[in-house]
Motif scaffolding. Sequence first.
Motif, PDB file in Angstrom:
ATOM      1  N   LYS A 181      15.869   7.291   2.463  1.00 43.37           N
ATOM      2  CA  LYS A 181      15.284   6.343   3.414  1.00 43.37           C
ATOM      3  C   LYS A 181      15.255   6.940   4.822  1.00 43.37           C
ATOM      4  O   LYS A 181      14.243   6.847   5.523  1.00 43.37           O
ATOM      5  CB  LYS A 181      16.087   5.039   3.394  1.00 43.37           C
ATOM      6  CG  LYS A 181      15.602   3.991   4.374  1.00 43.37           C
ATOM      7  CD  LYS A 181      14.266   3.423   3.954  1.00 43.37           C
ATOM      8  CE  LYS A 181      13.695   2.485   4.979  1.00 43.37           C
ATOM      9  NZ  LYS A 181      12.236   2.479   4.983  1.00 43.37           N
ATOM     10  N   LYS A 239       6.912  11.172  -2.354  1.00 44.96           N
ATOM     11  CA  LYS A 239       5.883  11.810  -1.511  1.00 44.96           C
ATOM     12  C   LYS A 239       4.545  11.923  -2.238  1.00 44.96           C
ATOM     13  O   LYS A 239       3.500  11.954  -1.595  1.00 44.96           O
ATOM     14  CB  LYS A 239       6.360  13.183  -1.030  1.00 44.96           C
ATOM     15  CG  LYS A 239       7.326  13.078   0.124  1.00 44.96           C
ATOM     16  CD  LYS A 239       7.786  14.443   0.583  1.00 44.96           C
ATOM     17  CE  LYS A 239       8.724  14.333   1.769  1.00 44.96           C
ATOM     18  NZ  LYS A 239       9.338  15.623   2.092  1.00 44.96           N
ATOM     19  N   ILE A 261       2.615   8.726  -1.273  1.00 40.49           N
ATOM     20  CA  ILE A 261       2.455   8.333   0.143  1.00 40.49           C
ATOM     21  C   ILE A 261       1.014   8.589   0.578  1.00 40.49           C
ATOM     22  O   ILE A 261       0.445   9.602   0.271  1.00 40.49           O
ATOM     23  CB  ILE A 261       3.460   9.085   1.050  1.00 40.49           C
ATOM     24  CG1 ILE A 261       4.870   8.609   0.730  1.00 40.49           C
ATOM     25  CG2 ILE A 261       3.134   8.858   2.521  1.00 40.49           C
ATOM     26  CD1 ILE A 261       5.957   9.332   1.475  1.00 40.49           C
ATOM     27  N   LYS A 319       3.361   1.402  -6.746  1.00 35.14           N
ATOM     28  CA  LYS A 319       2.307   1.520  -5.734  1.00 35.14           C
ATOM     29  C   LYS A 319       1.242   0.510  -6.129  1.00 35.14           C
ATOM     30  O   LYS A 319       0.798   0.502  -7.269  1.00 35.14           O
ATOM     31  CB  LYS A 319       1.748   2.946  -5.721  1.00 35.14           C
ATOM     32  CG  LYS A 319       0.631   3.139  -4.708  1.00 35.14           C
ATOM     33  CD  LYS A 319       1.102   3.939  -3.524  1.00 35.14           C
ATOM     34  CE  LYS A 319       0.034   4.040  -2.472  1.00 35.14           C
ATOM     35  NZ  LYS A 319      -0.078   5.334  -1.898  1.00 35.14           N
ATOM     36  N   ASP A 351       9.468   5.023   7.542  1.00 37.98           N
ATOM     37  CA  ASP A 351       8.641   3.884   7.168  1.00 37.98           C
ATOM     38  C   ASP A 351       7.524   4.230   6.189  1.00 37.98           C
ATOM     39  O   ASP A 351       6.708   3.372   5.864  1.00 37.98           O
ATOM     40  CB  ASP A 351       8.014   3.260   8.422  1.00 37.98           C
ATOM     41  CG  ASP A 351       9.077   2.555   9.256  1.00 37.98           C
ATOM     42  OD1 ASP A 351      10.120   2.178   8.686  1.00 37.98           O
ATOM     43  OD2 ASP A 351       8.860   2.388  10.468  1.00 37.98           O
ATOM     44  N   SER A 352       7.461   5.482   5.729  1.00 34.39           N
ATOM     45  CA  SER A 352       6.368   5.852   4.819  1.00 34.39           C
ATOM     46  C   SER A 352       6.582   5.290   3.413  1.00 34.39           C
ATOM     47  O   SER A 352       5.672   5.273   2.601  1.00 34.39           O
ATOM     48  CB  SER A 352       6.207   7.363   4.772  1.00 34.39           C
ATOM     49  OG  SER A 352       7.402   7.973   4.344  1.00 34.39           O
ATOM     50  N   ALA A 353       7.804   4.826   3.132  1.00 36.85           N
ATOM     51  CA  ALA A 353       8.105   4.235   1.827  1.00 36.85           C
ATOM     52  C   ALA A 353       9.114   3.107   2.034  1.00 36.85           C
ATOM     53  O   ALA A 353       9.839   3.101   3.015  1.00 36.85           O
ATOM     54  CB  ALA A 353       8.667   5.278   0.878  1.00 36.85           C
ATOM     55  N   THR A 354       9.148   2.195   1.075  1.00 37.07           N
ATOM     56  CA  THR A 354      10.113   1.095   1.107  1.00 37.07           C
ATOM     57  C   THR A 354      11.097   1.304  -0.038  1.00 37.07           C
ATOM     58  O   THR A 354      10.691   1.689  -1.133  1.00 37.07           O
ATOM     59  CB  THR A 354       9.375  -0.252   0.911  1.00 37.07           C
ATOM     60  OG1 THR A 354       8.372  -0.365   1.916  1.00 37.07           O
ATOM     61  CG2 THR A 354      10.328  -1.425   1.010  1.00 37.07           C
ATOM     62  N   LEU A 365      12.496   9.684   4.857  1.00 36.03           N
ATOM     63  CA  LEU A 365      11.107   9.249   4.680  1.00 36.03           C
ATOM     64  C   LEU A 365      10.690   8.194   5.702  1.00 36.03           C
ATOM     65  O   LEU A 365       9.498   7.974   5.906  1.00 36.03           O
ATOM     66  CB  LEU A 365      10.896   8.701   3.261  1.00 36.03           C
ATOM     67  CG  LEU A 365      10.990   9.720   2.135  1.00 36.03           C
ATOM     68  CD1 LEU A 365      10.820   9.037   0.793  1.00 36.03           C
ATOM     69  CD2 LEU A 365       9.969  10.825   2.289  1.00 36.03           C
ATOM     70  N   ASN A 416       0.829  -1.217   0.000  1.00 34.24           N
ATOM     71  CA  ASN A 416       0.000   0.000   0.000  1.00 34.24           C
ATOM     72  C   ASN A 416       0.853   1.253   0.000  1.00 34.24           C
ATOM     73  O   ASN A 416       0.403   2.316  -0.384  1.00 34.24           O
ATOM     74  CB  ASN A 416      -0.900   0.033   1.239  1.00 34.24           C
ATOM     75  CG  ASN A 416      -1.950  -1.049   1.174  1.00 34.24           C
ATOM     76  OD1 ASN A 416      -2.378  -1.432   0.100  1.00 34.24           O
ATOM     77  ND2 ASN A 416      -2.339  -1.551   2.331  1.00 34.24           N
ATOM     78  N   LYS A 417       2.084   1.119   0.509  1.00 30.13           N
ATOM     79  CA  LYS A 417       2.946   2.299   0.493  1.00 30.13           C
ATOM     80  C   LYS A 417       3.852   2.245  -0.724  1.00 30.13           C
ATOM     81  O   LYS A 417       4.057   1.172  -1.301  1.00 30.13           O
ATOM     82  CB  LYS A 417       3.724   2.422   1.795  1.00 30.13           C
ATOM     83  CG  LYS A 417       4.619   1.266   2.157  1.00 30.13           C
ATOM     84  CD  LYS A 417       5.216   1.534   3.546  1.00 30.13           C
ATOM     85  CE  LYS A 417       6.118   0.402   3.977  1.00 30.13           C
ATOM     86  NZ  LYS A 417       6.693   0.645   5.290  1.00 30.13           N
ATOM     87  N   LYS A 451      12.734  12.251  -3.282  1.00 23.95           N
ATOM     88  CA  LYS A 451      11.790  12.450  -2.175  1.00 23.95           C
ATOM     89  C   LYS A 451      10.492  13.055  -2.675  1.00 23.95           C
ATOM     90  O   LYS A 451       9.412  12.610  -2.289  1.00 23.95           O
ATOM     91  CB  LYS A 451      12.401  13.356  -1.094  1.00 23.95           C
ATOM     92  CG  LYS A 451      13.292  12.592  -0.136  1.00 23.95           C
ATOM     93  CD  LYS A 451      13.709  13.446   1.034  1.00 23.95           C
ATOM     94  CE  LYS A 451      14.378  14.710   0.551  1.00 23.95           C
ATOM     95  NZ  LYS A 451      15.269  15.389   1.404  1.00 23.95           N
TER      96      LYS A 451
END
Length: 98
Positions: free
Chosen positions: A37, A95, A98, A73, A42-45, A40, A11-12, A91
């Motif tokens: 990383k 974003k 997210i 995504k 844990d909002s993205a992998t 950001l 989902n992210k 970034k």
Amino acid sequence: MATFSELINSNKPVLVDFSAEWCGPCKMMKPILEQVKSELGDSATIIKVDVDKNQSAANAYKIQGVPTLIVFKHGKPMWRQSGVVQADQLKSVIKKYI
């Protein structure tokens, strides 16, 4: 360990760095990806895929040059660029999803 398709179906947003050990620009991406990383969290992998060791993934996304960065995504490629990408640009791209 999650499979590649499980990871990108998250989902992210998932940034995949298709790279190779022998590639100079790929080495330049490492500190950039670490910075992104850390900012950001844990909002993205962010995952790295070695095209020499994972040819099926590289072929599936028609990777022609490394580094190639793809943001996924829900399993769909949302953004793609080859070559070194600066942290601020990465970034702002991530974003959006997210």
